[in-house]
Design a protein around this motif. Structure first.
Motif, PDB file in Angstrom:
ATOM      1  N   PRO A  95      51.420  49.594  33.278  1.00 46.21           N
ATOM      2  CA  PRO A  95      50.724  48.358  33.693  1.00 46.21           C
ATOM      3  C   PRO A  95      50.529  48.255  35.192  1.00 46.21           C
ATOM      4  O   PRO A  95      49.564  47.653  35.666  1.00 46.21           O
ATOM      5  CB  PRO A  95      51.640  47.244  33.163  1.00 46.21           C
ATOM      6  CG  PRO A  95      52.978  47.885  32.979  1.00 46.21           C
ATOM      7  CD  PRO A  95      52.693  49.309  32.587  1.00 46.21           C
ATOM      8  N   GLY A  96      51.448  48.846  35.980  1.00 43.25           N
ATOM      9  CA  GLY A  96      51.288  48.813  37.426  1.00 43.25           C
ATOM     10  C   GLY A  96      50.047  49.550  37.888  1.00 43.25           C
ATOM     11  O   GLY A  96      49.383  49.134  38.848  1.00 43.25           O
ATOM     12  N   LEU A  97      49.718  50.645  37.201  1.00 44.95           N
ATOM     13  CA  LEU A  97      48.515  51.403  37.562  1.00 44.95           C
ATOM     14  C   LEU A  97      47.253  50.614  37.222  1.00 44.95           C
ATOM     15  O   LEU A  97      46.249  50.704  37.936  1.00 44.95           O
ATOM     16  CB  LEU A  97      48.501  52.747  36.830  1.00 44.95           C
ATOM     17  CG  LEU A  97      49.641  53.715  37.139  1.00 44.95           C
ATOM     18  CD1 LEU A  97      49.321  55.104  36.599  1.00 44.95           C
ATOM     19  CD2 LEU A  97      49.931  53.779  38.619  1.00 44.95           C
ATOM     20  N   ILE A  98      47.295  49.867  36.122  1.00 43.79           N
ATOM     21  CA  ILE A  98      46.144  49.030  35.766  1.00 43.79           C
ATOM     22  C   ILE A  98      45.899  48.017  36.877  1.00 43.79           C
ATOM     23  O   ILE A  98      44.757  47.811  37.321  1.00 43.79           O
ATOM     24  CB  ILE A  98      46.383  48.321  34.419  1.00 43.79           C
ATOM     25  CG1 ILE A  98      46.490  49.352  33.287  1.00 43.79           C
ATOM     26  CG2 ILE A  98      45.265  47.327  34.128  1.00 43.79           C
ATOM     27  CD1 ILE A  98      46.842  48.750  31.936  1.00 43.79           C
ATOM     28  N   ASP A  99      46.967  47.381  37.354  1.00 41.93           N
ATOM     29  CA  ASP A  99      46.821  46.393  38.429  1.00 41.93           C
ATOM     30  C   ASP A  99      46.326  47.050  39.713  1.00 41.93           C
ATOM     31  O   ASP A  99      45.490  46.483  40.431  1.00 41.93           O
ATOM     32  CB  ASP A  99      48.170  45.714  38.682  1.00 41.93           C
ATOM     33  CG  ASP A  99      48.607  44.827  37.529  1.00 41.93           C
ATOM     34  OD1 ASP A  99      47.736  44.431  36.734  1.00 41.93           O
ATOM     35  OD2 ASP A  99      49.818  44.543  37.417  1.00 41.93           O
ATOM     36  N   GLU A 100      46.836  48.252  40.026  1.00 39.54           N
ATOM     37  CA  GLU A 100      46.411  48.939  41.250  1.00 39.54           C
ATOM     38  C   GLU A 100      44.949  49.360  41.165  1.00 39.54           C
ATOM     39  O   GLU A 100      44.210  49.295  42.151  1.00 39.54           O
ATOM     40  CB  GLU A 100      47.304  50.153  41.502  1.00 39.54           C
ATOM     41  CG  GLU A 100      47.168  50.721  42.896  1.00 39.54           C
ATOM     42  CD  GLU A 100      48.265  51.714  43.256  1.00 39.54           C
ATOM     43  OE1 GLU A 100      48.091  52.417  44.273  1.00 39.54           O
ATOM     44  OE2 GLU A 100      49.266  51.800  42.532  1.00 39.54           O
ATOM     45  N   CYS A 101      44.528  49.771  39.977  1.00 36.97           N
ATOM     46  CA  CYS A 101      43.123  50.144  39.770  1.00 36.97           C
ATOM     47  C   CYS A 101      42.215  48.939  39.968  1.00 36.97           C
ATOM     48  O   CYS A 101      41.191  49.015  40.662  1.00 36.97           O
ATOM     49  CB  CYS A 101      42.948  50.733  38.369  1.00 36.97           C
ATOM     50  SG  CYS A 101      41.248  51.136  37.938  1.00 36.97           S
ATOM     51  N   LYS A 102      42.576  47.799  39.371  1.00 41.82           N
ATOM     52  CA  LYS A 102      41.774  46.585  39.525  1.00 41.82           C
ATOM     53  C   LYS A 102      41.711  46.148  40.986  1.00 41.82           C
ATOM     54  O   LYS A 102      40.649  45.732  41.468  1.00 41.82           O
ATOM     55  CB  LYS A 102      42.349  45.464  38.652  1.00 41.82           C
ATOM     56  CG  LYS A 102      42.164  45.679  37.159  1.00 41.82           C
ATOM     57  CD  LYS A 102      42.504  44.440  36.350  1.00 41.82           C
ATOM     58  CE  LYS A 102      43.970  44.127  36.397  1.00 41.82           C
ATOM     59  NZ  LYS A 102      44.326  43.014  35.476  1.00 41.82           N
ATOM     60  N   ALA A 103      42.838  46.241  41.682  1.00 39.35           N
ATOM     61  CA  ALA A 103      42.858  45.838  43.088  1.00 39.35           C
ATOM     62  C   ALA A 103      41.941  46.728  43.922  1.00 39.35           C
ATOM     63  O   ALA A 103      41.219  46.242  44.806  1.00 39.35           O
ATOM     64  CB  ALA A 103      44.288  45.901  43.622  1.00 39.35           C
ATOM     65  N   ALA A 104      41.942  48.036  43.650  1.00 32.18           N
ATOM     66  CA  ALA A 104      41.067  48.954  44.393  1.00 32.18           C
ATOM     67  C   ALA A 104      39.605  48.659  44.105  1.00 32.18           C
ATOM     68  O   ALA A 104      38.759  48.664  45.016  1.00 32.18           O
ATOM     69  CB  ALA A 104      41.404  50.397  44.035  1.00 32.18           C
ATOM     70  N   MET A 105      39.278  48.391  42.844  1.00 34.18           N
ATOM     71  CA  MET A 105      37.890  48.063  42.489  1.00 34.18           C
ATOM     72  C   MET A 105      37.430  46.813  43.227  1.00 34.18           C
ATOM     73  O   MET A 105      36.297  46.753  43.731  1.00 34.18           O
ATOM     74  CB  MET A 105      37.769  47.844  40.977  1.00 34.18           C
ATOM     75  CG  MET A 105      37.602  49.092  40.162  1.00 34.18           C
ATOM     76  SD  MET A 105      37.163  48.681  38.449  1.00 34.18           S
ATOM     77  CE  MET A 105      37.031  50.340  37.750  1.00 34.18           C
TER      78      MET A 105
END
Length: 262
Positions: A104-114
């Motif tokens: 789930p942390g990677l999902i949040d990091e991906c959304k933040a980068a987008m």
């Protein structure tokens, strides 16, 4: 079916622009009110004045400021588990990054980068079995990710544009982090050694990056070399799909800047 000539359409648009209501224009010209509304929509679309349609500047077309660190990370994710798709010519294309629900942390990091790369666009996610597709819609995705093309990535040339390479050179660890967060992993290997006549088990951490594209693997290995990480190629059968990082000093560097998925 009755059709109306160009002169009737032009007169209708002229009346509408002068402030006459759709229903009054329809009554005056003897045209269905739905047709009047359709002509008005086409005219607004032709001149880019549709309600709610705002121009979202592009860092490539309009020179909008681009968050280079976030872009380097997102580029790594895209080259690994991302793709761009356009369902119809009437909708903007979407960038989709597949993220496992186990991290789930990677999902949040991906959304933040987008959100940092596309600050004027909405970021959403679609649930798939065992994963989430993090998505953003933009007409300028092909400007920002020129590696897009028909077919699978490993079946076509993948090369960075000079402006992309400059960003990767400035933020190599962000790019590496994106690559390993998409197609990489950190595992614990083990082996046994004979010590004083007794066989003992030893464990050690190791990083792998796996991708079928020779070009993407080279982008990864070249960037690893630039930051001082030693790597080797580990073949899967006869296919050299894996990049391995196992030396202690190099693993320590990877732990500092990448780390295990979370």
């Amino acid at each position: 079916m009755h059709t109306h000539g160009t002169e009737v359409q032009q007169k209708a648009i002229m009346l509408l622009r002068s402030g006459v209501r759709n229903a009054d224009v329809a009554r005056e010209l003897g045209v269905p009110v739905g047709t009047i509304g359709h002509w008005l929509h086409l005219n607004r679309a032709r001149h880019g004045t549709l309600p709610g349609k705002t121009h979202r500047p592009c860092p490539r077309c309009d020179g909008r400021e681009l968050d280079h660190a976030a872009y380097a990370y997102l580029l790594g994710l895209y080259l690994g588990d991302g793709h761009i798709i356009q369902y119809s010519q009437h909708r903007a294309p979407s960038l989709m990054i597949a993220c496992s629900e186990s991290w789930p942390g990677l999902i949040d990091e991906c959304k933040a980068a987008m959100r940092r790369v596309f600050p004027d666009n909405s970021v959403c996610q679609a649930r798939r079995p065992g994963c989430r597709s993090v998505k953003v819609y933009s007409k300028h995705l092909w400007c920002v990710f020129p590696q897009h093309g028909p077919g699978k990535k490993h079946d076509r040339l993948i090369a960075l544009e000079p402006w992309q390479q400059s960003i990767v050179d400035a933020h190599p660890w962000k790019f590496i982090r994106g690559l390993f967060h998409s197609d990489g992993c950190r595992i614990t290997n083990w082996t046994t050694r004979l010590v004083a006549g007794e066989r003992k088990r030893y464990e050690y951490p190791r990083y792998f990056f796996t991708n079928k594209s020779d070009d993407i693997r080279k982008l990864c290995s070249d960037t690893l070399t630039k930051v001082g990480v030693e790597w080797t190629t580990l073949a899967r059968g006869s296919d050299p799909f894996n990049i391995s990082v196992a030396r202690r000093a190099s693993v320590a560097l990877m732990d500092k800047h990448v780390g295990p998925k979370y």
